[in-house]
Design an enzyme around this catalytic site. Structure first.
Site, PDB file in Angstrom:
ATOM      1  NE  ARG A   1     -27.265  53.846  38.171  1.00 60.65           N
ATOM      2  CZ  ARG A   1     -27.344  53.330  39.410  1.00 60.65           C
ATOM      3  NH1 ARG A   1     -27.790  52.099  39.587  1.00 60.65           N
ATOM      4  NH2 ARG A   1     -26.960  54.028  40.456  1.00 60.65           N
TER       5      ARG A   1
ATOM      6  CG  ASP B   1     -27.303  55.088  45.901  1.00 65.18           C
ATOM      7  OD1 ASP B   1     -27.942  54.473  46.780  1.00 65.18           O
ATOM      8  OD2 ASP B   1     -26.851  54.531  44.880  1.00 65.18           O
TER       9      ASP B   1
END
Length: 541
Positions: free
Chosen positions: A172, A452
């Site tokens: 990603r 995150d």
């Protein structure tokens, strides 16, 4: 600087400002790799800037009272039921459980060995974009693709290496909005997403082809069809440049912004030769709901801890994603379970029950797979999907009931608590995360969850919106900047007690608190906290 090894045309416009003394850095940032990166930035950089400008224009309309909706100008794409995305490669048909994590070397090995079908290795929300992290992440993924990755932990006296059947690796890159300040093009920071994309493709496409695999990406933070088309054009340019087959690059798009949910069919259409799936990036989606509708007083979300997937607007988002993807031949991935194992058996029993409930809901809704954040939860999530799929690799044939999912339902506000305890918890979590992020860690265990950047974003967006609108808390207090300031610095003391004086003194908590206060009380909402935080990064160039 590595520009000494590049041709004159490249050295005139591209400059690597980050340290490149290490020989492995020089391999990753070779003249050939940088030439390709330069080509991409030259071809697509300005268009990316225009897309970001268009985001700002749209947001101003939302701020002025307009609501997101399905597009009239693309209605023909949605109504044409004849088109499908390209056939899925065999390697991407079984994605029952995916594990996600940062580009850290040991974590890459553990994730690949976790038993998950896919490891989504993240240069974005799960990684702090220090120069060291971004370049060493490329080294780690190159070695993972080669099968040579290993790591020795001196503290544990333990050696880590790949098992015989590792998870399928998907990378990603960073979102469109994030710059890479350690590489400039004509004096300006390049798009971080192009650095991540280009270096990963350049160093890995051949070794993956030898294994019969393409190069697979997760694409984050898209908001519209035009942004999806930009990525598809990047893919086409790359395939043509390296003379590889169309569809060598395959992408899964995260639907994690509110505007994107209204353009899923258009995004699938724009990327139909390359897209294989969409994913419910639900934590960022909640953040985007707040950000997009931040000026709408009738759509203020309650404390984020009470906003679960059972809320009507989130349930509709999940169901619409499944319906849209399956109609067009793409997989529909579920969202993240951020729990980590608890040492206390009673607490672990609660964690297990919550994970099972979440994954059963996703399987019933028609999702083809799901995400977990910790290897210990892979088998648990897998067991849920195994039971539901009954021997199938996915449930592409699943179609949800044809009852319409309207814009009103996707935007429906929800009720929930607005209390002091929730605010204080949001403060602590945001402080813990942002402090870790500017220290170079993007994936942080906090109070039993692997957090995150999305967590900190939701927390500060929640707080900003409540202050901005003068929300009245459940106990009758008006939530003001002054009250927030008091609680913020009281919670800073709580953190000092929790981590101990040595860790607190060695950290950057007070600097973090000052930044958090500024972001949460500013007249204008900062689109992403990572942008004003970038200059504070450990080792920033």
């Amino acid at each position: 600087m590595l520009t000494e090894n590049t041709d004159r045309a490249l050295s005139a416009c591209l400059e690597v400002r980050g340290c490149t003394a290490d020989s492995q850095y020089q391999q990753i940032l070779s003249s050939e790799a940088l030439n390709f990166l330069c080509l991409l930035v030259s071809e697509f950089g300005e268009r990316r800037n225009q897309l970001l400008t268009e985001r700002e224009r749209k947001q101003k309309r939302f701020d002025a009272g307009e609501l997101p909706d399905f597009r009239e100008d693309t209605k023909a794409i949605r109504e044409d039921k004849s088109w499908k995305v390209a056939a899925l490669p065999d390697a991407l048909k079984d994605r029952r459980v995916e594990i996600t994590g940062p580009v850290d070397r040991k974590m890459v090995i553990n994730a690949l060995n976790s038993g998950a079908k896919v490891f989504m290795c993240c240069f974005e929300d799960a990684s702090s974009p220090t120069w060291q992290n971004m370049v060493e992440g490329q080294i780690n993924l190159r070695d993972a693709n080669l099968g040579t990755i290993s790591y020795y932990d001196n503290q544990k006296d333990k050696h880590y290496s790949l098992n015989a059947n590792p998870a399928l690796l998907i990378a990603r890159p960073r979102g469109l909005h994030l710059p890479e300040q350690s590489i400039t093009f004509n004096g300006q920071p390049i798009p971080g997403c192009l650095m991540d994309f280009a270096l990963y493709f350049f160093h890995n496409y051949l070794v993956r082809a030898e294994k019969g695999l393409g190069v697979y990406y997760y694409i984050p933070k898209l908001e519209c069809m035009e942004e999806a088309q930009w990525w598809d054009d990047v893919f086409r340019f790359t395939e043509d440049h390296f003379s590889v087959e169309r569809g060598t690059i395959r992408a899964t798009v995260l639907i994690e912004t509110l505007p994107a949910v209204f353009q899923m069919e258009e995004m699938l259409y724009a990327m139909k030769d390359h897209i294989v799936a969409m994913n419910c990036g639900r934590w960022d989606y909640i953040f985007s709901y707040i950000k997009t509708l931040k000026n709408h007083t009738d759509r203020i979300l309650p404390d984020r801890h009470g906003v679960g997937m059972d809320q009507p607007f989130l349930k509709a988002y999940s169901q619409l994603l499944v319906r849209t993807c399956h109609e067009r031949g793409a997989l529909a991935m579920g969202g993240m379970s951020a729990f980590i194992p608890a040492k206390d058996p009673a607490e672990m029993e609660k964690v297990t029950a919550k994970v099972i409930d979440d994954k059963e809901r996703e399987a019933r809704n028609g999702h083809d797979g799901t995400w977990v954040a910790h290897p210990a939860l892979v088998d648990l999530a897998m067991s849920v999907f195994d039971a539901h799929l009954n021997g199938q690799k996915n449930q592409l044939n699943f179609q949800s009931p044809e009852s319409p999912i309207s814009a009103e339902l996707l935007l429906q506000p929800c009720q929930g608590s607005r209390d002091e305890a929730g605010v204080r918890k949001n403060i602590r979590i945001a402080l813990y995360y942002i402090e870790a992020w500017i220290q170079g860690m993007g994936c942080v265990p906090i109070y039993g969850l692997m957090e995150d950047a999305a967590t900190a974003e939701i927390s500060r967006a929640n707080i900003w919106q409540w202050i901005h609108h003068g929300v009245t808390l459940d106990d009758g207090q008006r939530f003001t900047a002054e009250l927030f300031h008091t609680w913020l610095y009281q919670e800073l003391d709580t953190i000092k007690q929790e981590v101990g004086e040595p860790r607190y003194a060695a950290g950057r908590f007070e600097e973090t608190a000052d930044l958090f206060y500024k972001l949460s009380t500013a007249d204008e909402f900062a689109n992403f906290l990572t942008l004003p935080s970038y200059a504070l990064l450990k080792g920033a160039a």
